[in-house]
Design a protein around this motif. Structure first.
Motif, PDB file in Angstrom:
ATOM      1  N   UNK A   6      -9.374   7.900  -9.294  1.00  0.00           N
ATOM      2  CA  UNK A   6      -9.344   8.164  -7.852  1.00  0.00           C
ATOM      3  C   UNK A   6      -8.347   7.218  -7.211  1.00  0.00           C
ATOM      4  N   UNK A   7      -7.423   7.800  -6.473  1.00  0.00           N
ATOM      5  CA  UNK A   7      -6.371   6.938  -5.943  1.00  0.00           C
ATOM      6  C   UNK A   7      -6.524   6.622  -4.458  1.00  0.00           C
ATOM      7  N   UNK A   9      -8.191   4.662  -2.925  1.00  0.00           N
ATOM      8  CA  UNK A   9      -8.218   3.248  -2.606  1.00  0.00           C
ATOM      9  C   UNK A   9      -6.857   2.588  -2.619  1.00  0.00           C
ATOM     10  N   UNK A  10      -5.913   3.210  -3.324  1.00  0.00           N
ATOM     11  CA  UNK A  10      -4.620   2.532  -3.449  1.00  0.00           C
ATOM     12  C   UNK A  10      -3.650   2.955  -2.372  1.00  0.00           C
ATOM     13  N   UNK A  16      -5.013  -0.699   7.008  1.00  0.00           N
ATOM     14  CA  UNK A  16      -4.173  -1.708   6.361  1.00  0.00           C
ATOM     15  C   UNK A  16      -2.766  -1.695   6.964  1.00  0.00           C
ATOM     16  N   UNK A  20      -0.620  -4.712   8.823  1.00  0.00           N
ATOM     17  CA  UNK A  20       0.768  -5.102   8.561  1.00  0.00           C
ATOM     18  C   UNK A  20       1.574  -5.070   9.851  1.00  0.00           C
ATOM     19  N   UNK A 206      -0.480  16.230   5.924  1.00  0.00           N
ATOM     20  CA  UNK A 206       0.330  15.165   5.333  1.00  0.00           C
ATOM     21  C   UNK A 206       0.095  13.886   6.128  1.00  0.00           C
ATOM     22  N   UNK A 228       8.210   4.995   1.295  1.00  0.00           N
ATOM     23  CA  UNK A 228       7.435   6.035   1.974  1.00  0.00           C
ATOM     24  C   UNK A 228       6.284   6.452   1.068  1.00  0.00           C
ATOM     25  N   UNK A 232      -0.867  14.136   0.706  1.00  0.00           N
ATOM     26  CA  UNK A 232      -1.013  15.506   1.211  1.00  0.00           C
ATOM     27  C   UNK A 232      -2.313  16.053   0.651  1.00  0.00           C
ATOM     28  N   UNK A 260      -2.155  15.536  -3.225  1.00  0.00           N
ATOM     29  CA  UNK A 260      -0.921  15.003  -3.770  1.00  0.00           C
ATOM     30  C   UNK A 260      -0.658  13.600  -3.225  1.00  0.00           C
ATOM     31  N   UNK A 262       2.791  11.184  -3.032  1.00  0.00           N
ATOM     32  CA  UNK A 262       4.212  11.020  -3.337  1.00  0.00           C
ATOM     33  C   UNK A 262       4.676   9.683  -2.787  1.00  0.00           C
ATOM     34  N   UNK A 286       8.103   9.330  -6.979  1.00  0.00           N
ATOM     35  CA  UNK A 286       6.994   9.485  -7.925  1.00  0.00           C
ATOM     36  C   UNK A 286       5.986  10.455  -7.339  1.00  0.00           C
ATOM     37  N   UNK A 287       5.750  11.534  -8.050  1.00  0.00           N
ATOM     38  CA  UNK A 287       4.774  12.521  -7.579  1.00  0.00           C
ATOM     39  C   UNK A 287       3.531  12.469  -8.462  1.00  0.00           C
TER      40      UNK A 287
ATOM     41  N   UNK B   3      -6.321   0.282  -9.050  1.00  0.00           N
ATOM     42  CA  UNK B   3      -6.451  -0.115  -7.656  1.00  0.00           C
ATOM     43  C   UNK B   3      -5.921  -1.520  -7.459  1.00  0.00           C
ATOM     44  N   UNK B   6      -2.101  -1.719  -7.517  1.00  0.00           N
ATOM     45  CA  UNK B   6      -1.447  -1.241  -6.305  1.00  0.00           C
ATOM     46  C   UNK B   6      -1.681  -2.173  -5.129  1.00  0.00           C
ATOM     47  N   UNK B   7      -2.878  -2.756  -5.108  1.00  0.00           N
ATOM     48  CA  UNK B   7      -3.116  -3.713  -4.023  1.00  0.00           C
ATOM     49  C   UNK B   7      -2.152  -4.892  -4.145  1.00  0.00           C
ATOM     50  N   UNK B  14       4.349  -6.659   1.505  1.00  0.00           N
ATOM     51  CA  UNK B  14       4.150  -7.251   2.834  1.00  0.00           C
ATOM     52  C   UNK B  14       4.624  -8.701   2.842  1.00  0.00           C
ATOM     53  N   UNK B 233       7.828  17.545  -3.632  1.00  0.00           N
ATOM     54  CA  UNK B 233       8.050  16.961  -4.965  1.00  0.00           C
ATOM     55  C   UNK B 233       7.225  17.655  -6.042  1.00  0.00           C
ATOM     56  N   UNK B 236       9.184  19.936  -8.349  1.00  0.00           N
ATOM     57  CA  UNK B 236      10.383  19.385  -9.008  1.00  0.00           C
ATOM     58  C   UNK B 236      10.364  19.591 -10.525  1.00  0.00           C
TER      59      UNK B 236
END
Lengths: 779, 326
Positions: A6-7, A9-10, A16, A20, A206, A228, A232, A260, A262, A286-287, B3, B6-7, B14, B233, B236
């Motif tokens: 599961x992404x 969280x990232x 967050x 910043x 998105x 970026x 999505x 998705x 990206x 990166x997709x 996780x 990536x954190x 940052x 993407x 692709x």
């Protein structure tokens, strides 16, 4: 199904991102803002407070905020397709535009800005930018983009939103006896389907987060980097099939989950000099798709030609969803001014696309025999891209400009080939090499060489004659045509910058031809020799009809005309007439697209009857027409393969017409107090398709009903300025949209015997939006 | 584990950004004013401003004061026309409008050397040369020889200079500027299927570089497909089972600005597919109004037509997806 980590969280969450932003804002160059007045303006050197305010308002960028409330009169996904205003009821109006910049003659160049639009909607955007001009710049952006597609789709499945769709308890499968195209069949199917139908919303959203930095390393060198991160999520409607032959195909339209991620990173190092410029860059994309596949339970009972295990209740289908992939690219571009009148620029871009996601099995149904394993566990797909571009411009004589450019574009597909003994539609046992189920993948690649030569000459003052020539060669692998060549000749005349008249006309003619058209080249390259060999004896060693010419490869004559003229007959009136036409003729195509034409004509008028009134109106007529030919054949394949004409030929004539009218005005009704404005838009499209069939075609072709859309929209606003730069605004928008689409109208899930469809409606709405807002602007 | 990784990356980015900002403020800034230059009002730029604004004040027919709201007028940035450090030559207004002593001496009869609008406007090529003196790198590198350059489009045809907010740089107002010439595209964005341009969510410059590019039709990326893949993407690949026209050019089937055939298709399915597919049985069949009135095979024309079964038209990575059904 292959589950992935599961992404969620990232991803950079809004919170967050906000942290910043705040942290960055705390570090913004805060010194110097507004500390110095503007003494240099001779016309208004401030001596009094009033003059000082006047100077400030004239020379400093203003900031503003707008807040308010709006209300939407009724639900409509189509109306709120991209704005997010899909539901009836109130919404928050919010726009901010804060800019803080040192006075122009300050000793520093610090600035920051925070701009937010549609903050109360699902389509909101917020961008923070800060820096020291000429030194560095930092920006952060958050953007939301919905795409609401329909609220009227229906499904029988449970698990919508997920990657495993199951049928409800009590589901009675649709049998072969039910799947007939008769009124009785529709009634029987409806009885089985309707009790389990429920609507679901279709659309995606998105969520974009962007962070970027630009830094001048020296006066001539700048480093830029941006990242970026886009998520999505949502769903879309996808066709899902079980079956393996013309006579036993059974499909259902199902909700496919969209989840998705990206990530794109881009950095450039740039040199900027008066004589030469260089830019070096790197781009990474990166997709990631959280769902590898979509599994659904088969709602159909097994039919002849299937392994019985493929039918309800045990049978399942599995779709492969978009695989994870990545793209790297190194770029270098540069320009050099050899003399004041001669410049050379060039580009080189080297890229690599890769995809290596683990393959799914030939079938999800374990009962189906698959004795020959997959030839590979993943594709190791790779395409190397090369782009080289050179562009030389020169003015050898004061009245003569010359341009030459060369472009090389290669997509070298290095994906390995293998033979796959596939199981068609999760419905049969694995077949042998001598069948059409043995296929080799074809990694298509292209190589383009494009040369362009242009010149223009000033034949009279501010009147130029231009001419050009292009040579475009494209080589392809695994294609019906190894090489196409297209030559284009251009001629034009333009008159620029006159008090009352400017205009241009450009003509172009192209001629494309190629190496011999081998219609069965991809067929022979993909099917096994054990299968194609015996076909030769019957003269049927082809897949697509031998007389078909694919339009992207076919010999073609193309004519283009572009025309525009702007007239100012009297001081307050301006007229514009423009035309853009294209005519393609595929001169050697017996079957396939033979003609394709498009035209767009526009007439614009703008009128300024008084200093405080501006108005405009326009009309655009667009037409797209195409003619294509086909030949219907089946068991008579061999007999129909060679004749140039047949009684089983058919012709489709498609004609789209679009009429658009726009009218608008702005009135400064009470100077510096009341602004009024309005726009009216009318857009209507009609798509006609006529099909003419030869006498041997069983059912004579009949015209299709018209495809229609009609949009009427009016937008009126009034803005009343209060004291101290405050204003009140009222905005009224009314839109009425109607459409007719024979592919959707009167089509319910039970209508189509072999496809359990979603029964969604073609969009139509009548929506009024009223908004009241208060705005304040300050310096 | 993922996780955490990536954190760490997010925190690293940052921290890196903050470090760069701190570094930027630590004395390496380009601001020459930090040298303590005195008597600022004596600079050529300020003298120039004082001279020109004698006439071109807020009451003048062509007021120019808003230029001081713009980045061009930032005197502390040594790259701008109004930079204090420009020395003794042309500066301030004359940086762009040319040294115009005759205009100063006889404002009515003699226009400035370079005029950008109105009856005395210089040819676009002469105007643009002024801009190119500073703006020839980055996105403008390929201006010379570009479609707009060779069509005599002046920079000021799209850009507003004497303002703090150039409407062509704003995503919401930019299309209005482009549609001033591109009427066909103005109409197309009102069709039932369109990119969210009129809704202000996509600007023309998210796909195009109007200053010229290495790509076709002034596209931002080097090829059309690369431009499309920046937002799409998932299409692709590379795929196991490629669809050759898709690999070559998205616009073989799609039209980007708007269509009456969803989603952004050039023609209606099934006929669009039949332009290239004519194999035995149902791909070669004649489809017409019969299929809509349910006399024929409605499954192949209604709803998503060919895509009812062949849903993976952009390519399939399923080992059984050769017919784009998996």
């Amino acid at each position: 199904m292959i589950a992935k980590t599961n992404r969620r969280g990232i991803g950079m969450s809004a919170r967050r991102f906000g942290c910043v932003a705040v942290a960055t804002a705390c570090l913004l160059p805060a010194d110097g803002f507004g500390q110095q007045d503007s003494p240099a303006l001779a016309g208004l050197t401030p001596r009094t407070i009033e003059e000082e305010i006047a100077v400030r308002e004239l020379t400093r960028t203003s900031s503003g905020v707008e807040i308010g409330l709006g209300t939407v009169s009724s639900d409509s996904y189509k109306f709120g397709e991209y704005s997010g205003l899909k539901k009836q009821g109130p919404y928050l109006l919010g726009n901010i535009d804060f800019v803080k910049r040192s006075p122009y003659d300050s000793e520093n160049a610090n600035y920051w800005s925070l701009k937010g639009t549609s903050l109360g909607l699902a389509s909101r955007n917020l961008r923070l930018e800060a820096g020291n001009q000429g030194n560095y710049k930092l920006w952060l952006e958050v953007d939301r983009l919905p795409q609401n597609q329909t609220e009227s789709a229906r499904t029988i499945f449970s698990g919508v939103g997920g990657a495993n769709l199951t049928l409800p308890a009590g589901w009675a499968p649709i049998t072969a006896a039910d799947a007939v195209n008769t009124a009785a069949g529709r009634t029987t199917r409806a009885a089985k389907i309707d009790p389990f139908e429920r609507t679901f919303d279709v659309g995606q959203e998105r969520k974009n987060h962007v962070i970027g930095l630009s830094k001048f390393l020296s006066p001539n060198w700048e480093l830029r980097a941006s990242f970026k991160h886009e998520i999505k999520q949502g769903n879309k409607i996808t066709g899902a099939l079980i079956g393996n032959d013309e006579g036993n195909l059974r499909a259902v339209l199902i909700p496919e989950p969209v989840d998705y991620l990206t990530n794109q990173f881009e950095t450039t190092l740039e040199y900027s000099g008066a004589k030469s410029q260089i830019q070096l860059g790197y781009y990474l994309s990166l997709f990631n798709n959280r769902n590898n596949s979509l599994i659904w339970q088969n709602p159909y009972a097994a039919v002849a030609g299937w392994n019985p295990a493929a039918g309800f209740p045990a049978g399942q289908g599995q779709l492969g969803l978009s695989p994870d992939n990545r793209f790297h690219q190194l770029t270098a571009s540069g320009g050099v001014n050899f003399t004041e009148t001669t410049r050379l620029t060039g580009n080189l871009a080297l890229g690599r696309m890769t995809q290596d996601q683990a393959f799914l099995p030939y079938t999800i149904n374990p009962a189906l025999a698959a004795t020959t394993p997959l030839p590979r566990s993943s594709l190791e797909g790779r395409i190397d891209t090369t782009l080289a571009n050179l562009n030389l411009t020169s003015r050898p004589l004061p009245k003569l400009n010359l341009r030459a450019s060369y472009r090389y574009d290669e997509r070298d597909n290095r994906t390995p080939q293998a033979q796959y003994l596939y199981i068609a539609g999760d419905s049969q046992n694995q077949q042998g090499v001598a069948t059409d189920r043995a296929r080799v993948n074809l990694p298509f690649g292209t190589k383009q060489n494009l040369l362009k030569l242009d010149g223009d000459y000033e034949i009279w003052r501010r009147t130029r004659l231009n001419a050009g020539y292009d040579y475009d060669e494209i080589k392809r692998t695994f294609s019906e045509v190894d090489r196409t060549r297209e030559q284009t000749w251009r001629l034009g005349l333009r008159r620029s910058v006159s008090e009352t008249f400017t205009g241009a006309i450009n003509l172009a003619h192209s001629n494309r031809s190629g190496s011999p058209y081998n219609g069965n080249a991809p067929y022979l390259a993909s099917y096994s020799p054990q299968f194609t060999g015996p076909q030769t004896a019957f003269g049927t060693q082809f897949e697509n009809h031998p007389l078909l010419r694919k339009f992207s490869l076919a010999d073609r004559d193309r004519d283009k005309l572009r025309f525009s003229v702007t007239l100012t007959p009297v001081e307050r009136v301006q007229l514009q007439l423009s035309a853009d036409t294209n005519r393609d003729n595929y001169r050697n195509s017996v079957l396939g697209l033979t003609d394709s034409n498009s035209a767009s004509y526009s007439l614009d008028a703008s009128f300024t009857p008084a200093e405080n009134i501006t108005a405009y109106a326009y009309y655009t007529y667009a037409n797209i027409n195409s003619i294509q030919k086909g030949r219907e054949y089946g068991v008579d394949k061999a007999a129909q393969a060679t004749p140039l004409a047949s009684t089983k030929d058919w012709l489709a004539d498609a004609n789209d017409r679009i009429d658009t009218v726009g009218i608008g005005f702005k009135i400064d009704a009470i100077t510096n107090k009341l602004d009024l404005g309005g726009e009216y838009l009318y857009s209507q499209s009609i798509g006609k398709i006529d099909v003419f069939t030869g006498p041997a075609i069983a059912t004579a072709g009949t015209p299709l009903p018209d495809l229609k859309t009609r949009l009427n929209g009016i937008n009126l606003y009034a803005k009343y300025r209060l004291q101290n730069h405050a204003a009140l605004k009222v905005n009224i928008l009314h839109q009425k949209f109607d459409s007719a689409d024979w592919g959707l109208d009167n089509v319910v899930p039970a209508t189509t015997p072999l496809v359990l469809n979603t029964g969604q409606l073609s969009p139509r709405y009548s929506v009024t939006v009223i908004g009241f807002s208060f705005s304040y602007r300050y310096w | 584990m993922m996780l955490s990784a990536h954190r760490v990356i997010a925190v690293g980015i940052c921290a890196g950004l903050l470090a760069v900002i701190a570094w930027s403020r630590s004395g390496l800034a380009l601001d020459s004013r930090a040298t303590g230059e005195g008597a600022a009002t004596q600079s050529p730029a300020k003298k120039g401003v004082a001279l020109c604004t004698l006439c071109h004040n807020e009451n003048w027919r062509y007021p120019v004061w808003a230029i001081f709201q713009s980045k061009h007028a930032v005197m502390a940035d040594q790259r701008t026309p109004f930079a204090d450090g420009r020395g003794t030559g042309a500066g301030a207004c004359e940086t762009c409008h040319g040294v115009s002593d005759n205009h100063v001496a006889n404002a009515v009869a003699m226009p400035p050397k370079v005029v950008f609008r109105g009856k005395n406007a210089n040819p676009a090529s002469e105007q643009n040369q002024v801009c190119l003196a500073c703006h020839q790198s980055g996105l403008r590198m390929h201006w010379k020889g570009s479609l707009h350059e060779s069509s005599d489009v002046g920079c000021v045809a799209c850009h507003q200079i004497h303002t703090g907010r150039d409407r062509v740089l704003d995503k919401i107002t930019q299309p209005e500027v482009c549609f001033g010439c591109h009427k066909a595209q103005r109409e197309q964005i009102n069709r039932i299927s369109h990119h969210p341009i009129k809704e202000g969510k996509i600007a023309c410059t998210q796909c195009h570089n109007p200053h010229g590019s290495a790509g076709p039709t002034l596209l931002l990326k080097t090829t059309l497909n690369e431009t499309c893949f920046t937002c799409h993407a998932e299409k692709r690949g590379p795929f196991l089972w490629e669809h050759s026209p898709v690999r070559e050019d998205c616009t073989h089937c799609h039209t980007p600005h708007g269509s009456i055939h969803r989603p952004l298709l050039k023609a209606r399915i099934p006929w669009l597919c039949q332009e290239c597919h004519s194999s035995i049985f149902h791909p070669s069949a004649a489809y017409s109004g019969n299929n809509v009135s349910l006399l024929g095979a409605p499954d192949r024309v209604l709803a998503k037509s060919c895509l009812n079964c062949h849903s993976q038209v952009h390519g399939s990575n399923h080992p059984a997806g050769v017919r784009k059904q998996r």
